[in-house]
Motif scaffolding. Structure first.
Motif, PDB file in Angstrom:
ATOM      1  N   LEU A 118       1.247  -0.335  -2.317  1.00 50.59           N
ATOM      2  CA  LEU A 118       2.363  -1.164  -1.431  1.00 50.59           C
ATOM      3  C   LEU A 118       3.594  -0.539  -1.703  1.00 50.59           C
ATOM      4  O   LEU A 118       4.044  -0.241  -2.888  1.00 50.59           O
ATOM      5  N   SER A 119       4.413  -0.561  -0.760  1.00 49.10           N
ATOM      6  CA  SER A 119       5.947   0.113  -0.815  1.00 49.10           C
ATOM      7  C   SER A 119       6.531  -0.446   0.163  1.00 49.10           C
ATOM      8  O   SER A 119       6.255  -0.252   1.501  1.00 49.10           O
ATOM      9  N   ALA A 120       7.673  -1.288  -0.209  1.00 49.30           N
ATOM     10  CA  ALA A 120       8.554  -1.598   0.931  1.00 49.30           C
ATOM     11  C   ALA A 120       9.334  -0.416   1.390  1.00 49.30           C
ATOM     12  O   ALA A 120       9.592  -0.416   2.832  1.00 49.30           O
ATOM     13  N   ILE A 121       9.849   0.470   0.803  1.00 55.74           N
ATOM     14  CA  ILE A 121      10.457   1.586   1.120  1.00 55.74           C
ATOM     15  C   ILE A 121       9.642   2.362   2.108  1.00 55.74           C
ATOM     16  O   ILE A 121      10.102   2.787   3.110  1.00 55.74           O
ATOM     17  N   ASP A 122       8.522   2.898   1.761  1.00 55.47           N
ATOM     18  CA  ASP A 122       7.739   3.566   2.675  1.00 55.47           C
ATOM     19  C   ASP A 122       6.948   2.562   3.654  1.00 55.47           C
ATOM     20  O   ASP A 122       6.170   3.147   4.545  1.00 55.47           O
ATOM     21  N   ASN A 123       7.270   1.382   3.687  1.00 54.77           N
ATOM     22  CA  ASN A 123       6.550   0.346   4.903  1.00 54.77           C
ATOM     23  C   ASN A 123       5.144   0.384   4.970  1.00 54.77           C
ATOM     24  O   ASN A 123       4.473   0.379   5.722  1.00 54.77           O
ATOM     25  N   THR A 124       4.707   0.582   3.429  1.00 54.37           N
ATOM     26  CA  THR A 124       3.214   0.389   3.466  1.00 54.37           C
ATOM     27  C   THR A 124       2.834  -1.096   2.936  1.00 54.37           C
ATOM     28  O   THR A 124       3.135  -1.430   1.775  1.00 54.37           O
ATOM     29  N   GLY A 125       2.137  -1.573   3.963  1.00 56.14           N
ATOM     30  CA  GLY A 125       1.476  -3.065   3.658  1.00 56.14           C
ATOM     31  C   GLY A 125       0.171  -2.909   3.258  1.00 56.14           C
ATOM     32  O   GLY A 125      -0.291  -1.707   3.448  1.00 56.14           O
ATOM     33  N   PRO A 126      -0.316  -4.111   2.982  1.00 54.80           N
ATOM     34  CA  PRO A 126      -1.748  -3.938   2.522  1.00 54.80           C
ATOM     35  C   PRO A 126      -2.843  -3.523   3.866  1.00 54.80           C
ATOM     36  O   PRO A 126      -3.872  -2.874   3.523  1.00 54.80           O
ATOM     37  N   ASP A 127      -2.428  -3.748   5.133  1.00 59.20           N
ATOM     38  CA  ASP A 127      -3.138  -3.415   6.080  1.00 59.20           C
ATOM     39  C   ASP A 127      -3.402  -1.631   6.188  1.00 59.20           C
ATOM     40  O   ASP A 127      -4.169  -1.202   6.854  1.00 59.20           O
ATOM     41  N   LYS A 128      -2.402  -1.149   5.769  1.00 59.37           N
ATOM     42  CA  LYS A 128      -2.365   0.390   5.598  1.00 59.37           C
ATOM     43  C   LYS A 128      -3.254   0.914   4.489  1.00 59.37           C
ATOM     44  O   LYS A 128      -3.427   2.219   4.309  1.00 59.37           O
ATOM     45  N   LEU A 129      -3.685  -0.085   3.528  1.00 61.98           N
ATOM     46  CA  LEU A 129      -4.577   0.400   2.443  1.00 61.98           C
ATOM     47  C   LEU A 129      -6.128   0.219   2.775  1.00 61.98           C
ATOM     48  O   LEU A 129      -6.312  -0.554   3.646  1.00 61.98           O
ATOM     49  N   ASN A 130      -6.801   1.017   2.007  1.00 63.54           N
ATOM     50  CA  ASN A 130      -8.252   1.011   2.212  1.00 63.54           C
ATOM     51  C   ASN A 130      -8.846  -0.198   1.517  1.00 63.54           C
ATOM     52  O   ASN A 130      -9.702   0.240   0.755  1.00 63.54           O
ATOM     53  N   ILE A 131      -8.595  -1.230   2.059  1.00 62.28           N
ATOM     54  CA  ILE A 131      -8.984  -2.734   1.407  1.00 62.28           C
ATOM     55  C   ILE A 131     -10.184  -3.201   1.975  1.00 62.28           C
ATOM     56  O   ILE A 131     -11.083  -3.745   1.154  1.00 62.28           O
ATOM     57  N   ALA A 132     -10.536  -3.184   3.301  1.00 66.63           N
ATOM     58  CA  ALA A 132     -11.647  -3.844   3.895  1.00 66.63           C
ATOM     59  C   ALA A 132     -12.875  -3.155   3.257  1.00 66.63           C
ATOM     60  O   ALA A 132     -13.685  -3.998   2.937  1.00 66.63           O
ATOM     61  N   PRO A 133     -13.082  -1.814   3.170  1.00 68.15           N
ATOM     62  CA  PRO A 133     -14.235  -1.425   2.209  1.00 68.15           C
ATOM     63  C   PRO A 133     -14.587  -1.874   0.946  1.00 68.15           C
ATOM     64  O   PRO A 133     -15.337  -2.307   0.528  1.00 68.15           O
ATOM     65  N   LEU A 134     -13.245  -2.045   0.128  1.00 72.62           N
ATOM     66  CA  LEU A 134     -13.266  -2.720  -1.207  1.00 72.62           C
ATOM     67  C   LEU A 134     -13.982  -4.025  -1.134  1.00 72.62           C
ATOM     68  O   LEU A 134     -14.724  -4.394  -1.793  1.00 72.62           O
ATOM     69  N   MET A 135     -13.495  -4.877  -0.118  1.00 69.41           N
ATOM     70  CA  MET A 135     -14.054  -6.183   0.062  1.00 69.41           C
ATOM     71  C   MET A 135     -15.366  -6.236   0.414  1.00 69.41           C
ATOM     72  O   MET A 135     -16.142  -7.169  -0.085  1.00 69.41           O
ATOM     73  N   ARG A 136     -15.816  -5.161   1.007  1.00 67.28           N
ATOM     74  CA  ARG A 136     -17.456  -5.341   1.409  1.00 67.28           C
ATOM     75  C   ARG A 136     -18.283  -4.951  -0.095  1.00 67.28           C
ATOM     76  O   ARG A 136     -19.269  -5.499  -0.213  1.00 67.28           O
ATOM     77  N   ARG A 137     -17.677  -4.141  -0.510  1.00 63.84           N
ATOM     78  CA  ARG A 137     -18.300  -3.817  -1.781  1.00 63.84           C
ATOM     79  C   ARG A 137     -18.314  -4.888  -2.932  1.00 63.84           C
ATOM     80  O   ARG A 137     -19.278  -5.244  -3.617  1.00 63.84           O
ATOM     81  N   MET A 138     -17.126  -5.510  -3.044  1.00 61.90           N
ATOM     82  CA  MET A 138     -17.071  -6.700  -3.803  1.00 61.90           C
ATOM     83  C   MET A 138     -18.034  -7.764  -3.627  1.00 61.90           C
ATOM     84  O   MET A 138     -18.732  -8.529  -4.320  1.00 61.90           O
ATOM     85  N   HIS A 139     -18.261  -8.057  -2.066  1.00 61.23           N
ATOM     86  CA  HIS A 139     -19.045  -9.168  -1.522  1.00 61.23           C
ATOM     87  C   HIS A 139     -20.593  -8.709  -1.743  1.00 61.23           C
ATOM     88  O   HIS A 139     -21.552  -9.473  -1.704  1.00 61.23           O
ATOM     89  N   SER A 140     -20.793  -7.305  -2.104  1.00 59.72           N
ATOM     90  CA  SER A 140     -22.138  -6.813  -2.050  1.00 59.72           C
ATOM     91  C   SER A 140     -22.800  -7.626  -3.683  1.00 59.72           C
ATOM     92  O   SER A 140     -23.912  -7.489  -3.935  1.00 59.72           O
ATOM     93  N   GLY A 141     -21.709  -7.685  -4.630  1.00 53.57           N
ATOM     94  CA  GLY A 141     -22.135  -8.547  -5.771  1.00 53.57           C
ATOM     95  C   GLY A 141     -22.515  -7.645  -6.853  1.00 53.57           C
ATOM     96  O   GLY A 141     -22.876  -7.852  -7.966  1.00 53.57           O
TER      97      GLY A 141
END
Lengths: 202, 202
Positions: A110-133
């Motif tokens: 995350l970086s305010a200067i580079d305008n990187t919000g959570p939507d630009k990070l590879n988070i959706a596949p992370l959440m899928r992995r976490m939900h797999s248990g």
């Protein structure tokens, strides 16, 4: 200097991080040597990498197949997941050969200067992995920079809903580091996290 | 790390002078970013340069045509010929924009260590140019290294048969150079070639 294909090549090379105009010029002259072996080899390797390398759909690592070698390796501990910023950080940890779990590449912080919000990070596949248990412990292996640490707090917030152990890398004196060359923040972190020697067989 | 096209690309990049394994890795990661724009641009520019760039048959400079821009420029003084080791030296002199003669690129210097004899240098086209009788002064613009200077003596021997002025670059204190940082050889060269101030309007 007015030969356009030469200038185009120098310009393109000089836009690669770590390559300035001088090195780009030197590289171009090397590549355009008489026999043209070097330039043809480089073209072949670039085309090959461009065609065959993709992102692992599970972790974001570079891979020749939809799922990378590490994610598909049954010998690696799927219960430990280390979150890193980039493939180069993953490579650094793999070089050290001590971690036998799996990785997740955020592809940035995350970086305010580079305008990187959570939507630009590879988070959706992370959440899928976490939900797999499958994951039991998440090690947040981000850099000890402002951006790295704020991304860590964001991830902690996101991951605390799962029943997993969350940890981050220890901060302190680097191995081989001399105290008189360390900055105040590192010294103070090393003091705060001081280790009780009684815990060792003294 | 076992993805072959990635390792091949890193290996090929790291063989380019000035690019070590770490920079090659960094370049590879940049080129393999998601959109692949950078790698495709680089492939296009390399192919373009590889196909269109050749050596000037007269001087050895890089060129898009059999004779380069400098050799074919009627505005440049064909009576002055500056002999340089490499195209990068030619570019350095062109950047300084003070020399309006023509060049001859030797493509190397004599070196016992690298096994570079006169047969490996671009000397035959130089002799053709000298025999044409157009050249009135030859400036030997080689580096002030052992190899550069021995190549200079070899060239002097070769060129003294022609009725031309032969000169080499002056040696001395570089502009902006501080005496206490200069080596003994430079200081002694600067002393030996000291300039009489009476020659100036004092």
């Amino acid at each position: 200097m007015s030969n356009t294909p030469i200038n185009d090549l120098i310009h393109t090379l000089s836009k690669i991080p770590g390559v300035g105009p001088r090195l780009a010029q030197r590289m171009t002259l090397f590549l355009l040597k008489n026999d043209k072996l070097a330039i043809n080899q480089l073209i072949r390797d670039l085309q090959n990498a461009c065609q065959r390398v993709q992102r692992c759909t599970a972790c974001g690592n570079l891979s020749e197949s939809p799922v990378c070698n590490i994610c598909s390796d049954p010998g690696r501990d799927a219960s430990m997941l280390c979150i890193v910023e980039s493939v180069s950080d993953l490579w650094a940890l793999e070089r050290a050969r001590f971690f036998h779990g799996k990785y997740h590449v955020l592809e940035g912080v995350l970086s305010a200067i580079d305008n990187t919000g959570p939507d630009k990070l590879n988070i959706a596949p992370l959440m899928r992995r976490m939900h797999s248990g499958e994951v039991k412990e998440v090690i947040i292996g981000l850099s000890a920079t402002l951006e790295g640490q704020s991304t860590m707090f964001y991830l902690v917030d996101l991951l605390k809903q799962f029943n997993v152990r969350l940890s981050s890398l220890a901060q302190g004196v680097p191995i081989g580091g001399e105290l008189n060359y360390l900055d105040n923040a590192t010294l103070s972190a090393a003091f705060l996290d001081r280790r009780e020697l009684a815990a060792y067989a003294l």
